[in-house]
Design a protein around this motif. Structure first.
Motif, PDB file in Angstrom:
ATOM      1  N   VAL A   1      40.617  39.513  37.252  1.00  0.00           N
ATOM      2  CA  VAL A   1      40.137  40.214  38.439  1.00  0.00           C
ATOM      3  C   VAL A   1      38.616  40.157  38.436  1.00  0.00           C
ATOM      4  O   VAL A   1      37.974  40.525  37.444  1.00  0.00           O
ATOM      5  CB  VAL A   1      40.613  41.681  38.449  1.00  0.00           C
ATOM      6  N   ARG A   2      38.056  39.680  39.539  1.00  0.00           N
ATOM      7  CA  ARG A   2      36.599  39.611  39.635  1.00  0.00           C
ATOM      8  C   ARG A   2      36.038  41.021  39.837  1.00  0.00           C
ATOM      9  O   ARG A   2      36.440  41.750  40.756  1.00  0.00           O
ATOM     10  CB  ARG A   2      36.181  38.720  40.804  1.00  0.00           C
ATOM     11  N   LEU A   3      35.107  41.401  38.977  1.00  0.00           N
ATOM     12  CA  LEU A   3      34.452  42.701  39.096  1.00  0.00           C
ATOM     13  C   LEU A   3      33.121  42.593  39.828  1.00  0.00           C
ATOM     14  O   LEU A   3      32.736  43.485  40.577  1.00  0.00           O
ATOM     15  CB  LEU A   3      34.241  43.310  37.706  1.00  0.00           C
ATOM     16  N   ASP A   4      32.414  41.496  39.570  1.00  0.00           N
ATOM     17  CA  ASP A   4      31.189  41.167  40.297  1.00  0.00           C
ATOM     18  C   ASP A   4      30.932  39.684  40.079  1.00  0.00           C
ATOM     19  O   ASP A   4      31.815  38.966  39.590  1.00  0.00           O
ATOM     20  CB  ASP A   4      29.998  42.045  39.847  1.00  0.00           C
ATOM     21  N   ASP A   5      29.754  39.211  40.429  1.00  0.00           N
ATOM     22  CA  ASP A   5      29.485  37.770  40.344  1.00  0.00           C
ATOM     23  C   ASP A   5      29.486  37.249  38.912  1.00  0.00           C
ATOM     24  O   ASP A   5      29.641  36.041  38.693  1.00  0.00           O
ATOM     25  CB  ASP A   5      28.134  37.445  40.990  1.00  0.00           C
ATOM     26  N   GLN A   6      29.333  38.129  37.943  1.00  0.00           N
ATOM     27  CA  GLN A   6      29.177  37.670  36.564  1.00  0.00           C
ATOM     28  C   GLN A   6      30.228  38.215  35.606  1.00  0.00           C
ATOM     29  O   GLN A   6      30.236  37.836  34.436  1.00  0.00           O
ATOM     30  CB  GLN A   6      27.781  38.050  36.040  1.00  0.00           C
ATOM     31  N   ARG A   7      31.126  39.072  36.082  1.00  0.00           N
ATOM     32  CA  ARG A   7      32.093  39.682  35.174  1.00  0.00           C
ATOM     33  C   ARG A   7      33.500  39.673  35.780  1.00  0.00           C
ATOM     34  O   ARG A   7      33.667  39.817  36.994  1.00  0.00           O
ATOM     35  CB  ARG A   7      31.708  41.126  34.845  1.00  0.00           C
ATOM     36  N   VAL A   8      34.488  39.511  34.894  1.00  0.00           N
ATOM     37  CA  VAL A   8      35.895  39.588  35.291  1.00  0.00           C
ATOM     38  C   VAL A   8      36.655  40.390  34.243  1.00  0.00           C
ATOM     39  O   VAL A   8      36.200  40.542  33.104  1.00  0.00           O
ATOM     40  CB  VAL A   8      36.535  38.187  35.425  1.00  0.00           C
ATOM     41  N   ARG A   9      37.834  40.885  34.647  1.00  0.00           N
ATOM     42  CA  ARG A   9      38.737  41.552  33.706  1.00  0.00           C
ATOM     43  C   ARG A   9      39.994  40.698  33.553  1.00  0.00           C
ATOM     44  O   ARG A   9      40.636  40.336  34.541  1.00  0.00           O
ATOM     45  CB  ARG A   9      39.122  42.946  34.205  1.00  0.00           C
ATOM     46  N   VAL A  10      40.343  40.374  32.338  1.00  0.00           N
ATOM     47  CA  VAL A  10      41.476  39.494  32.062  1.00  0.00           C
ATOM     48  C   VAL A  10      42.781  40.194  32.425  1.00  0.00           C
ATOM     49  O   VAL A  10      43.021  41.337  32.020  1.00  0.00           O
ATOM     50  CB  VAL A  10      41.488  39.080  30.575  1.00  0.00           C
ATOM     51  N   GLU A  11      43.635  39.500  33.189  1.00  0.00           N
ATOM     52  CA  GLU A  11      44.911  40.060  33.633  1.00  0.00           C
ATOM     53  C   GLU A  11      46.101  39.492  32.874  1.00  0.00           C
ATOM     54  O   GLU A  11      47.148  40.130  32.799  1.00  0.00           O
ATOM     55  CB  GLU A  11      45.098  39.801  35.132  1.00  0.00           C
ATOM     56  N   ASN A  12      45.989  38.280  32.348  1.00  0.00           N
ATOM     57  CA  ASN A  12      47.076  37.643  31.607  1.00  0.00           C
ATOM     58  C   ASN A  12      46.994  37.938  30.120  1.00  0.00           C
ATOM     59  O   ASN A  12      45.934  38.285  29.598  1.00  0.00           O
ATOM     60  CB  ASN A  12      47.015  36.122  31.755  1.00  0.00           C
ATOM     61  N   ILE A  13      48.125  37.752  29.435  1.00  0.00           N
ATOM     62  CA  ILE A  13      48.106  37.666  27.979  1.00  0.00           C
ATOM     63  C   ILE A  13      47.784  36.211  27.646  1.00  0.00           C
ATOM     64  O   ILE A  13      48.537  35.314  28.015  1.00  0.00           O
ATOM     65  CB  ILE A  13      49.461  38.048  27.362  1.00  0.00           C
ATOM     66  N   PRO A  14      46.683  35.923  26.984  1.00  0.00           N
ATOM     67  CA  PRO A  14      46.321  34.525  26.720  1.00  0.00           C
ATOM     68  C   PRO A  14      47.354  33.816  25.844  1.00  0.00           C
ATOM     69  O   PRO A  14      47.865  34.389  24.875  1.00  0.00           O
ATOM     70  CB  PRO A  14      44.974  34.643  25.999  1.00  0.00           C
ATOM     71  N   PHE A  15      47.643  32.565  26.186  1.00  0.00           N
ATOM     72  CA  PHE A  15      48.562  31.746  25.403  1.00  0.00           C
ATOM     73  C   PHE A  15      47.839  30.922  24.337  1.00  0.00           C
ATOM     74  O   PHE A  15      48.466  30.475  23.379  1.00  0.00           O
ATOM     75  CB  PHE A  15      49.340  30.788  26.311  1.00  0.00           C
ATOM     76  N   ALA A  16      46.551  30.681  24.508  1.00  0.00           N
ATOM     77  CA  ALA A  16      45.856  29.794  23.577  1.00  0.00           C
ATOM     78  C   ALA A  16      44.450  30.267  23.233  1.00  0.00           C
ATOM     79  O   ALA A  16      44.000  30.080  22.103  1.00  0.00           O
ATOM     80  CB  ALA A  16      45.797  28.378  24.151  1.00  0.00           C
ATOM     81  N   ALA A  17      43.734  30.829  24.191  1.00  0.00           N
ATOM     82  CA  ALA A  17      42.341  31.214  23.958  1.00  0.00           C
ATOM     83  C   ALA A  17      42.258  32.258  22.852  1.00  0.00           C
ATOM     84  O   ALA A  17      43.055  33.194  22.799  1.00  0.00           O
ATOM     85  CB  ALA A  17      41.725  31.758  25.241  1.00  0.00           C
ATOM     86  N   ARG A  18      41.284  32.085  21.993  1.00  0.00           N
ATOM     87  CA  ARG A  18      41.083  33.028  20.896  1.00  0.00           C
ATOM     88  C   ARG A  18      39.959  34.003  21.237  1.00  0.00           C
ATOM     89  O   ARG A  18      39.064  33.700  22.008  1.00  0.00           O
ATOM     90  CB  ARG A  18      40.757  32.290  19.602  1.00  0.00           C
ATOM     91  N   GLY A  19      40.040  35.180  20.611  1.00  0.00           N
ATOM     92  CA  GLY A  19      38.979  36.159  20.773  1.00  0.00           C
ATOM     93  C   GLY A  19      39.009  36.899  22.087  1.00  0.00           C
ATOM     94  O   GLY A  19      38.015  37.527  22.464  1.00  0.00           O
ATOM     95  N   VAL A  20      40.144  36.865  22.798  1.00  0.00           N
ATOM     96  CA  VAL A  20      40.241  37.549  24.082  1.00  0.00           C
ATOM     97  C   VAL A  20      41.648  38.120  24.229  1.00  0.00           C
ATOM     98  O   VAL A  20      42.626  37.534  23.753  1.00  0.00           O
ATOM     99  CB  VAL A  20      39.904  36.596  25.251  1.00  0.00           C
ATOM    100  N   ALA A  21      41.735  39.290  24.873  1.00  0.00           N
ATOM    101  CA  ALA A  21      43.013  39.959  25.083  1.00  0.00           C
ATOM    102  C   ALA A  21      43.095  40.453  26.515  1.00  0.00           C
ATOM    103  O   ALA A  21      42.074  40.568  27.215  1.00  0.00           O
ATOM    104  CB  ALA A  21      43.174  41.128  24.109  1.00  0.00           C
ATOM    105  N   ALA A  22      44.297  40.739  26.959  1.00  0.00           N
ATOM    106  CA  ALA A  22      44.488  41.298  28.293  1.00  0.00           C
ATOM    107  C   ALA A  22      43.697  42.595  28.420  1.00  0.00           C
ATOM    108  O   ALA A  22      43.715  43.438  27.520  1.00  0.00           O
ATOM    109  CB  ALA A  22      45.969  41.551  28.541  1.00  0.00           C
TER     110      ALA A  22
END
Length: 273
Positions: A36-57
Motif C-alpha cells: 500500500v502506497r503511503l506517500d511518494d517514498q514509502r509503502v506498507r507491505v501487504e503480502n507475505i514474502p515468498f523470497a525476499a529476505r529481511g522483510v515481513a508483512a
C-alpha cells in the motif's frame, strides 16, 4: 495474492532484488510484492514474502521509482514486529493438500500462511504470537522429516525466544520436486471429465512426438467430444499433483489407480502400424 480492491487504498507492486542463491530455494532474481502506497517514498507491505529476505508483512519501507515507473524496494524504516518463515514440505510439496497441512499446523498458533504452486509455504508470525511455541513446532516438524525451512525475516524477540534453532539458514536444500513447473505456453489434450473435475487425472502421457495427453484413465480415444486442447495449467489448478510430472520426458507415460496414489512412470511408444 492480490489484495482486495478498495477505492481508498493505493495498491502498488514493489520489486525486491534477490541476491544470488546457491541453496536452490530462490532461483529468480526478483520478487514482486503487493504493498500500500503511503506517500511518494514509502509503502506498507501487504503480502507475505515468498523470497525476499529481511522483510515481513506489515513492514513499512522506502521505495524508489525508476524511469519506467517501476517501484524498487529500499530499506525497512518501520518494522511491523512480524516474522517471515518459509517452509517446504519434504514429501509432496507440489500437492496443494500437503501445503495446506503445513499451514494447518501453525494456524492454531495465530500464524497465517500462503502457499505457492512451486511448493513453498510462507508463514507470517505476528509479534504477539507465542514465539517459543512457534519455534518448537517449526523445529519438531523439521526433526520429524516433515519439512525444511528458511528464516526469511526474524525479530530480536524471535532470536531471544527459546529454543535456539540451528544456525544453518535455510535448514536444508529443497526437495527434488520443489519448483517444478510446466512451460507457460504448454497446451495439452485433456479429457473433458478431467477439465470439469468430474474425474481426476489418472493418466498423463508425454508422447514420443512431444504432445501431452491427460486422461481420466478410461482408455477411450480422445476426440472433440471427449477431449479439448487447453493450457495444461487448467489441469494443475484442479489437481496440483500433476505438477510432479513437469519434467516427464517425451516417450513416457505416468499413471495411477486413484488420485491419492503415487505416479507410476513407464516407457511409452505407439504400436507399429
Amino acid at each position: 495474492m492480490t489484495p482486495t480492491t478498495d477505492d481508498d487504498v493505493d495498491y502498488v507492486r514493489v520489486v525486491f532484488r534477490l541476491p544470488s542463491d546457491d541453496s536452490g530455494w530462490h532461483p529468480a532474481g526478483t520478487e514482486r510484492i503487493w504493498a500500500v502506497r503511503l506517500d511518494d517514498q514509502r509503502v506498507r507491505v501487504e503480502n507475505i514474502p515468498f523470497a525476499a529476505r529481511g522483510v515481513a508483512a506489515g513492514d513499512i519501507l522506502t521505495v524508489t521509482a525508476d524511469e519506467d515507473g517501476v517501484l524498487w524496494a529500499g530499506d525497512v524504516v518501520e518494522p511491523s514486529g512480524n516474522c517471515t518463515i518459509r517452509v517446504i514440505p519434504v514429501e509432496g510439496c507440489l500437492r496443494s493438500g500437503v501445503r495446506k497441512a503445513v499451514g494447518d499446523a501453525f494456524e492454531p498458533l495465530g500464524v497465517e500462511g500462503e502457499g505457492s504452486r512451486t511448493g513453498l509455504v510462507s508463514l507470517n508470525v505476528p509479534g504477539g504470537a507465542d514465539l517459543t511455541e512457534v519455534k518448537e513446532t517449526l523445529e519438531q516438524g523439521h526433526a520429524d522429516g516433515l519439512w525444511v525451512y528458511e528464516l526469511g525475516s526474524v525479530t530480536e524477540a524471535w532470536q531471544a525466544a527459546s529454543p535456539t534453532l540451528p544456525a544453518t539458514n535455510p535448514s536444508d536444500p529443497p526437495p527434488a520436486d520443489y519448483g517444478l513447473a510446466f512451460p507457460d505456453d504448454l497446451a495439452a489434450i485433456v479429457y473433458r471429465t478431467v477439465l470439469s473435475g468430474e474425474a481426476p487425472p489418472l493418466v498423463v502421457l508425454h508422447d514420443p512426438d512431444g504432445d501431452w495427453i491427460v486422461s481420466d484413465g478410461t482408455h477411450t480415444q480422445p476426440d472433440p467430444d471427449s477431449a479439448a486442447l487447453v493450457h495444461i495449467q487448467h489441469v494443475v489448478d484442479n489437481d496440483s499433483s500433476v505438477l510432479e510430472l513437469a519434467n516427464l520426458p517425451a516417450g513416457r507415460i505416468a499413471w495411477r489407480d486413484t488420485a491419492t496414489d503415487p505416479w507410476t512412470i513407464e516407457d511409452f511408444s505407439y504400436p507399429a502400424e
